[in-house]
Design a protein around this motif. Structure first.
Motif, PDB file in Angstrom:
ATOM      1  N   LEU A   1       5.580   4.893   1.893  1.00  0.00           N
ATOM      2  CA  LEU A   1       6.153   6.061   2.583  1.00  0.00           C
ATOM      3  C   LEU A   1       7.127   5.615   3.681  1.00  0.00           C
ATOM      4  CD1 LEU A   1       2.918   8.230   2.889  1.00  0.00           C
ATOM      5  CD2 LEU A   1       5.036   8.992   1.783  1.00  0.00           C
TER       6      LEU A   1
ATOM      7  N   ALA B   1      -1.725   9.372   6.557  1.00  0.00           N
ATOM      8  CA  ALA B   1      -0.593   8.478   6.309  1.00  0.00           C
ATOM      9  C   ALA B   1       0.726   9.216   6.080  1.00  0.00           C
ATOM     10  CB  ALA B   1      -0.893   7.586   5.111  1.00  0.00           C
ATOM     11  N   SER B   2       0.692  10.400   5.466  1.00  0.00           N
ATOM     12  CA  SER B   2       1.948  11.128   5.207  1.00  0.00           C
ATOM     13  C   SER B   2       2.671  11.375   6.530  1.00  0.00           C
ATOM     14  CB  SER B   2       1.687  12.487   4.543  1.00  0.00           C
ATOM     15  OG  SER B   2       0.661  12.430   3.599  1.00  0.00           O
TER      16      SER B   2
ATOM     17  N   LYS C   1      -7.604   6.293  -6.096  1.00  0.00           N
ATOM     18  CA  LYS C   1      -6.481   7.077  -6.646  1.00  0.00           C
ATOM     19  C   LYS C   1      -6.501   6.949  -8.171  1.00  0.00           C
ATOM     20  CE  LYS C   1      -5.457   7.610  -2.433  1.00  0.00           C
ATOM     21  NZ  LYS C   1      -4.496   7.901  -1.408  1.00  0.00           N
TER      22      LYS C   1
ATOM     23  N   ASN D   1       0.843  -1.207   0.000  1.00  0.00           N
ATOM     24  CA  ASN D   1       0.000   0.000   0.000  1.00  0.00           C
ATOM     25  C   ASN D   1       0.878   1.257   0.000  1.00  0.00           C
ATOM     26  OD1 ASN D   1       0.608   0.782   2.827  1.00  0.00           O
ATOM     27  ND2 ASN D   1      -0.546  -1.059   3.331  1.00  0.00           N
ATOM     28  N   GLY D   2       0.238   2.423  -0.073  1.00  0.00           N
ATOM     29  CA  GLY D   2       0.965   3.682  -0.131  1.00  0.00           C
ATOM     30  C   GLY D   2       1.598   4.073   1.195  1.00  0.00           C
ATOM     31  N   THR D   3       0.942   3.711   2.285  1.00  0.00           N
ATOM     32  CA  THR D   3       1.475   4.049   3.606  1.00  0.00           C
ATOM     33  C   THR D   3       2.799   3.321   3.835  1.00  0.00           C
ATOM     34  OG1 THR D   3      -0.795   4.250   4.380  1.00  0.00           O
ATOM     35  CG2 THR D   3       0.908   4.089   6.067  1.00  0.00           C
TER      36      THR D   3
ATOM     37  N   ASP E   1       5.415  12.474  -1.460  1.00  0.00           N
ATOM     38  CA  ASP E   1       4.179  11.701  -1.320  1.00  0.00           C
ATOM     39  C   ASP E   1       3.381  11.923  -2.602  1.00  0.00           C
ATOM     40  OD1 ASP E   1       1.664  10.689  -0.883  1.00  0.00           O
ATOM     41  OD2 ASP E   1       1.601  11.271   1.236  1.00  0.00           O
TER      42      ASP E   1
ATOM     43  N   HIS F   1      -4.634   2.640  -3.896  1.00  0.00           N
ATOM     44  CA  HIS F   1      -5.937   2.583  -3.225  1.00  0.00           C
ATOM     45  C   HIS F   1      -7.044   2.772  -4.279  1.00  0.00           C
ATOM     46  CE1 HIS F   1      -9.315   4.517  -1.094  1.00  0.00           C
ATOM     47  NE2 HIS F   1      -8.934   3.831  -0.046  1.00  0.00           N
TER      48      HIS F   1
ATOM     49  N   CYS G   1       1.163   9.821  -3.837  1.00  0.00           N
ATOM     50  CA  CYS G   1       0.074   8.840  -3.834  1.00  0.00           C
ATOM     51  C   CYS G   1      -1.061   9.221  -4.781  1.00  0.00           C
ATOM     52  CB  CYS G   1      -0.442   8.651  -2.415  1.00  0.00           C
ATOM     53  SG  CYS G   1       0.703   7.675  -1.409  1.00  0.00           S
ATOM     54  N   MET G   2      -1.314  10.530  -4.931  1.00  0.00           N
ATOM     55  CA  MET G   2      -2.417  10.957  -5.804  1.00  0.00           C
ATOM     56  C   MET G   2      -1.918  11.426  -7.168  1.00  0.00           C
ATOM     57  SD  MET G   2      -5.039  13.047  -3.393  1.00  0.00           S
ATOM     58  CE  MET G   2      -5.588  12.471  -1.800  1.00  0.00           C
TER      59      MET G   2
ATOM     60  N   THR H   1      -3.025  17.057   4.569  1.00  0.00           N
ATOM     61  CA  THR H   1      -2.753  15.846   3.803  1.00  0.00           C
ATOM     62  C   THR H   1      -3.533  14.708   4.437  1.00  0.00           C
ATOM     63  OG1 THR H   1      -1.036  14.294   3.033  1.00  0.00           O
ATOM     64  CG2 THR H   1      -0.635  15.382   5.147  1.00  0.00           C
ATOM     65  N   PHE H   2      -3.422  13.516   3.865  1.00  0.00           N
ATOM     66  CA  PHE H   2      -4.032  12.344   4.493  1.00  0.00           C
ATOM     67  C   PHE H   2      -3.146  11.929   5.677  1.00  0.00           C
ATOM     68  CE2 PHE H   2      -4.759   7.643   4.572  1.00  0.00           C
ATOM     69  CZ  PHE H   2      -6.039   7.718   5.089  1.00  0.00           C
TER      70      PHE H   2
ATOM     71  N   SER I   1       0.419   5.312  -4.227  1.00  0.00           N
ATOM     72  CA  SER I   1      -0.637   4.435  -3.716  1.00  0.00           C
ATOM     73  C   SER I   1      -1.525   3.969  -4.861  1.00  0.00           C
ATOM     74  CB  SER I   1      -1.494   5.190  -2.696  1.00  0.00           C
ATOM     75  OG  SER I   1      -2.685   4.474  -2.433  1.00  0.00           O
TER      76      SER I   1
ATOM     77  N   VAL J   1       3.768  16.822  -0.392  1.00  0.00           N
ATOM     78  CA  VAL J   1       2.637  15.977  -0.795  1.00  0.00           C
ATOM     79  C   VAL J   1       1.999  16.558  -2.053  1.00  0.00           C
ATOM     80  CG1 VAL J   1       0.395  15.059  -0.056  1.00  0.00           C
ATOM     81  CG2 VAL J   1       2.194  15.467   1.647  1.00  0.00           C
TER      82      VAL J   1
END
Ligand SMILES: *Cc1c(COP(=O)(O)O)cnc(C)c1O
Length: 369
Positions: A63, A87-88, A184, A58-60, A155, A181, A157-158, A84-85, A179, A129
């Protein structure tokens, strides 16, 4: 009219190709790493123009893997944003380092002009991010990093499908985390992620750490973890990767329609600047709205699945209470949390649905004039 936020039922309406590949995989019983995972890693590396891609679960974890690979740990500080989300920042705390925040700018990205003010002798890295799929000003951030000899972990992820000038988003820093997810721009049917880097040594370390620190079945060089991507998901990832450019192009077109409609309501709505040379992914389409909470209720009641990402900035979360921040420390992030709203922008929306969203926003404000 309904304007759904979730596009997954449309995206996965035709499953034949995926089921065929899954069947082949299941019969091969190669359920850990293997050819499908390698194939996807090579495809994504080519797609973003990075030398190495290592997939993760996963993205977390991507990181966390990136931070570990940069040697970030207890006693170190990492500069990032409260917008941010989780997780960052959770990733920074998880490796034992201290998150240090700077405010965001009017585009909801890290305000690079504030970074130098918070650098101390303990600062080890900057973690910008790509919030919402827009991009921080990476060239300026890289200049600061090189001046102070800091690592940069993006980051991203997006950010799949995005560009910053001549390069794909997430190819400026030392390592980037991605990520997959379900919501995304590059998604699988569950969890997935990647790290990318151009550094051979760092890539080799991450590849090893992701898989127990094994060199081969009989040799263990470092203590590692299991962060492997599922081959079932690698098959989905390869298939969806081929659609990312088109998805992002449609999202950009939809975003332009929303931008120009909302700019006509500039008395109540603030649309972030779209910088020249930047291609956003519109993982989230966000703007700032007066009387946001009332508008959200009105839109939801009108069948429009607008959302908020997010209502409480991270420096004011209970999880951040040991960091010593308080209300007023990051005025732009706090204002953002009060005003921001995310509007559906996905690739399956019709012109009629976008027009309906704009009409409803207009109706809400005109009713109160
Ligand atoms: C989604 C996301 C993450 C976490 O990724 P997961 O794959 O859900 O673990 C981290 N940072 C940002 C900015 C994200 O959007």
């Amino acid at each position: 009219m309904k304007v759904p936020y979730n596009y997954l039922p449309m995206q996965f309406s035709d499953l034949d190709e995926i089921f065929d590949e899954w069947k082949r995989l299941i019969l091969s019983t190669e359920f850990t790493l293997g050819p499908y995972v390698e194939k996807f890693e090579n495809e994504f590396a080519k797609f973003i123009g990075a030398k190495h891609v290592i997939s993760t679960n996963n993205g977390t974890d991507a990181l966390i893997l990136a931070l570990k690979a940069c040697g970030v740990g207890p006693g170190d500080e990492v500069i990032s944003v409260p917008t941010t989300f989780y997780a960052s920042i959770g990733a920074i705390a998880t490796v034992g380092a201290k998150p240090v925040f700077v405010d965001i700018d009017s585009r909801y990205q890290i305000n690079h002009a504030q970074i130098e003010q918070v650098i101390t002798k303990n600062t080890k890295a900057i973690l910008p991010v790509y919030w919402g799929g827009a991009a921080p000003e990476m060239k300026k951030i890289m200049q600061i990093a090189s001046k102070y000899d800091l690592r940069v972990i993006e980051d991203a992820c997006m950010a799949p499908g995005g560009h910053v000038f001549e390069r794909h988003s997430g190819t400026y820093g030392d390592i980037s985390a991605w990520s997959m997810h379900p919501l995304k721009p590059l998604n699988v049917m569950g969890d997935g992620g990647m790290v990318s880097t151009d550094d051979d040594e760092v890539a080799a370390w991450m590849r090893m750490y992701r898989n127990h620190g094994m060199v081969d079945r009989d040799h263990n060089n470092i203590w590692g973890v299991n962060m492997r991507l599922q081959p079932l998901q690698a098959i989905v990832a390869s298939k969806i990767l081929m659609t990312v450019d088109k998805t992002v192009a449609i999202r950009n077109k939809n975003a332009q329609v929303l931008d120009s409609g909302l700019k006509k309501l500039s008395k109540y709505v603030r649309v972030p600047d779209r910088l020249q040379g930047y291609k956003e992914t519109f993982s989230l389409y966000m703007a700032s709205f007066d009387r946001r909470d009332e508008l959200l209720k009105f839109l939801n009641a009108s069948g429009i699945e607008a959302k908020i990402h997010y209502k409480v900035p991270l420096h004011l979360q209970k999880a951040a209470s040991n960091l010593g921040y308080r209300e007023g420390d990051f005025p732009i992030a706090e204002k953002y949390a009060r005003e921001i709203m995310t509007i559906p922008v996905h690739q399956y929306l019709s012109e009629e649905q976008l027009t309906y969203v704009l009409e409803m926003v207009k109706k809400f404000y005109k009713a109160t004039e």
